[in-house]
Design a protein around this motif. Structure first.
Motif, short mmCIF file in Angstrom:
data_model
loop_
_atom_site.label_atom_id
_atom_site.label_comp_id
_atom_site.label_asym_id
_atom_site.label_seq_id
_atom_site.Cartn_x
_atom_site.Cartn_y
_atom_site.Cartn_z
N LYS A 1 55.82 4.07 21.66
CA LYS A 1 56.74 3.32 21.30
C LYS A 1 57.19 1.93 22.50
O LYS A 1 57.38 1.00 22.33
CB LYS A 1 58.19 3.64 20.84
N THR A 2 56.99 2.60 23.58
CA THR A 2 57.41 1.79 24.78
C THR A 2 56.12 1.33 25.59
O THR A 2 55.98 0.43 26.46
CB THR A 2 58.10 2.42 25.85
N ALA A 3 54.70 1.50 25.11
CA ALA A 3 53.64 0.91 25.26
C ALA A 3 53.46 -0.32 25.22
O ALA A 3 53.93 -0.99 24.53
CB ALA A 3 52.38 1.78 25.06
N SER A 4 52.30 -1.06 25.68
CA SER A 4 52.16 -2.41 25.53
C SER A 4 51.06 -2.61 24.34
O SER A 4 50.91 -3.89 23.94
CB SER A 4 51.45 -3.14 26.84
N GLY A 5 50.59 -1.60 23.86
CA GLY A 5 49.76 -1.72 22.54
C GLY A 5 49.23 -0.46 22.14
O GLY A 5 49.44 0.38 22.83
N LEU A 6 48.72 -0.54 20.95
CA LEU A 6 48.34 0.88 20.50
C LEU A 6 46.70 0.27 19.68
O LEU A 6 46.79 -0.20 18.90
CB LEU A 6 49.24 1.26 19.40
N ILE A 7 46.16 1.53 20.02
CA ILE A 7 44.71 1.03 19.49
C ILE A 7 44.38 2.58 18.56
O ILE A 7 44.75 3.90 19.02
CB ILE A 7 43.51 1.10 20.56
N PHE A 8 43.56 2.14 17.53
CA PHE A 8 43.34 3.44 16.71
C PHE A 8 41.88 3.34 16.38
O PHE A 8 41.20 2.24 16.27
CB PHE A 8 43.98 3.23 15.33
N ALA B 1 41.19 -9.50 19.43
CA ALA B 1 42.56 -9.72 19.90
C ALA B 1 42.97 -8.72 20.98
O ALA B 1 43.63 -8.82 21.75
CB ALA B 1 43.29 -9.39 18.54
N LEU B 2 42.55 -7.57 20.79
CA LEU B 2 42.67 -6.50 22.23
C LEU B 2 42.10 -7.02 23.19
O LEU B 2 42.86 -7.14 24.29
CB LEU B 2 42.14 -5.23 21.79
N SER B 3 40.79 -7.47 23.39
CA SER B 3 40.10 -8.06 24.56
C SER B 3 41.04 -9.35 25.08
O SER B 3 41.32 -9.36 26.34
CB SER B 3 38.89 -8.74 24.24
N ASP B 4 41.70 -10.15 24.27
CA ASP B 4 42.39 -11.27 24.70
C ASP B 4 43.88 -10.57 25.31
O ASP B 4 44.36 -11.18 26.54
CB ASP B 4 42.92 -12.29 23.25
N LEU B 5 44.51 -9.55 24.65
CA LEU B 5 45.68 -9.18 25.04
C LEU B 5 45.41 -8.81 26.64
O LEU B 5 46.17 -8.98 27.34
CB LEU B 5 46.12 -8.24 24.22
N ILE B 6 44.31 -7.89 26.69
CA ILE B 6 44.12 -7.49 27.88
C ILE B 6 43.90 -8.35 29.20
O ILE B 6 44.32 -8.45 30.39
CB ILE B 6 42.85 -6.48 28.08
N SER B 7 43.19 -9.41 28.81
CA SER B 7 43.08 -10.66 29.63
C SER B 7 44.24 -11.46 29.87
O SER B 7 44.22 -12.01 30.95
CB SER B 7 41.96 -11.48 28.88
#
Ligand code: UDP
Length: 468
Positions: free
Chosen positions: A208-215, A450-456
């Motif tokens: 819950k406190t992480a910055s993102g969640l990948i499945f 979208a994940l790639s953009d978030l990391i960048s």
């Protein structure tokens, strides 16, 4: 158009570093290595932290850099069979060494964007917070099972875990349809021990406190659960699976895959073989082995059965198998210690998969359009198997453990009856949806972008930040 990210490196690619930390079990290492390859194909540099216990072989991945995290586990830890204790100890023991290793990485690199760690490596959340690095969680199982884990504290308060009478095990869980009481994670051992509850709470709260969640799953399958997921986890969520459609899991296999299983399949008729595997961690006692063996023998279908050395209690390998059954094997079956599973499932001779309902196995089966028979033991497996049978209708669940009559009947239904044919048609339809999802404008591809953009978008951590 080629939608394979390994060939289509993103225009937004930057040389930013992502540090990954898998949970050291086969079903978790493979998807993390696959994710590492996927992120690398998007232009990220990859560093992988790993424990001594079940260490991946760094020489197989010259494209990544590896860093050993001393886990402080005794040599015989794995053979003790105390999974909850192992998870707890791994998390506790790895905090200090992870902090030290990350500290060093940050003092020598100025390109660190974030960490991606397994949901089960929940203690990495506090390390990431201390060092000011964003942590993204990889959950290697289904959304539906993760929601069941997230609901455990509430179900505990409502009394589901007290007085688990046999008469109540089949009752519906009204809060989580279509689960039954016996499917709730942790309930299989009848009393949720403190350490299990601590692990579940830590995994959920750490996420819950992480910055993102990948499945490692895909939208068409999990659509009904997504609203509920957003309610529990108010963080950016990415459904970018199935990972193995991008990169195979074969290279991350901890055991040697016996290719004689493929030559044996080559001698069998199309769609005639039932493939049986209970994954990398499940164990059986001698009584279970007999039920499985006679269920297979009486079904009269050819079978390929993976029996991991040490997976039958009290036996090194096949010593406890009935002799009469081994005669049946020589005529109609093949037993191997470990198989190239993805290749087996895509073989034309395979008509059904009897699985323990580990998430990777379920996904690999769906991707090949193979109908399933589902058993389940613990963790996410009962939820996965419930969804396979009752929601997605891609298989038959063995409801009452391992009983030879039920096994024989399920195999016949899957392989020979109309029910099996209908399941096969549904599975093939879903397989087409996966292909669409992986195309450039499909859901999984868009979610990966979208994940790639978030990391960048994360500010670089490392030496240059420290000197500001
Ligand atoms: N697997 C394999 N060969 C085998 C049995 C399993 O390569 O003989 C692989 C399978 O393809 C899957 C993984 O091991 O990727 C098992 O993961 P899963 O999540 O299904 O179950 P777990 O081992 O975590 O219980």
């Amino acid at each position: 158009m080629d939608n394979n990210p390994s060939k289509a490196i993103s225009q937004h690619a930057r040389t930013r570093r992502v540090i990954l930390f898998p949970f050291p079990f086969q079903g978790h290492i493979s998807p993390m290595i696959q994710l590492a390859n996927i992120l690398r194909s998007k232009g990220f540099t990859i560093s992988i932290l790993h424990t001594q216990f079940n260490s991946p072989d760094p020489s197989r991945y010259p494209q990544f850099t590896f860093h050993l995290i001393p886990d402080g586990l005794p040599e015989d830890q794995a053979s003790k069979g105390d999974l909850a204790g192992l998870i707890d100890r791994l998390n506790t023991n790895c905090v200090g060494p992870t902090r030290e290793c990350l500290g060093k990485l940050l003092s020598t690199h100025d390109d660190v964007a974030c960490m991606v760690t397994d949901a089960m490596m929940y203690s990495s959340q506090s390390v990431a917070e201390d060092l000011g690095i964003p942590r993204i969680v990889l959950r290697t199982s289904s959304v539906c099972s993760f929601l069941a884990f997230a609901s455990v504290p509430v179900l505990l308060e409502k009394g589901y875990f007290s007085d688990i009478l046999d008469s109540r095990r089949e009752d519906p869980v009204l809060e989580l349809p279509p689960l039954r009481v016996k499917d709730i994670p942790g309930i299989q051992t009848r009393n949720l021990i403190d350490v299990e509850l601590k692990i579940i709470r830590s995994m959920v709260e750490g996420t819950k406190t992480a910055s993102g969640l990948i499945f490692n799953t895909f939208q068409d399958l999990e659509e009904p659960n997504l609203a509920n997921l957003k309610e529990h986890f108010r963080i950016p969520t990415f459904l970018i699976g199935p990972f193995h459609k991008f990169f195979s899991a074969a290279s991350s296999s901890l055991l040697t895959q016996d290719r004689s299983s493929i030559s044996w399949l080559d001698t069998q008729k199309p769609s005639s073989v039932i493939y049986v595997s209970f994954g990398s961690a499940a164990k059986m006692d001698e009584k279970d082995v007999r039920e499985v063996a006679w269920g297979l023998a009486h079904s009269m279908q050819p079978f390929l059965w993976v029996v991991r050395p040490g997976s039958v209690q009290g036996s090194a390998w096949l010593e406890s198998f009935p002799n009469e059954f081994l005669e049946v094997v020589s005529k109609r079956g093949c037993i191997v210690k470990w198989a190239p599973q993805q290749e087996v499932l895509s073989h034309p001779a395979v008509g059904g998969f009897w699985t323990h309902s580990g998430w990777n196995s379920v996904l690999e089966s769906i991707c090949e359009g193979v109908p399933m028979i589902c058993s389940s033991l613990f963790a996410d497996q009962p939820v996965n198997s419930r969804y396979v049978s009752d929601v997605w209708q891609l298989g038959i669940k063995l409801e009452y453990g391992l009983k030879r009559e039920e096994i024989e009947s399920a195999i016949r239904k899957i392989m020979l009856d109309r029910q099996g044919q209908e399941i096969r048609e549904r599975a093939l339809h879903l397989k087409e949806k996966i292909d669409v999802s992986l195309k450039t404008d499909g859901f999984s591809s868009q979610s990966l972008n979208a994940l790639s953009d978030l990391i960048s978008s994360f500010k670089s951590s490392g030496v240059s930040v420290g000197s500001e």
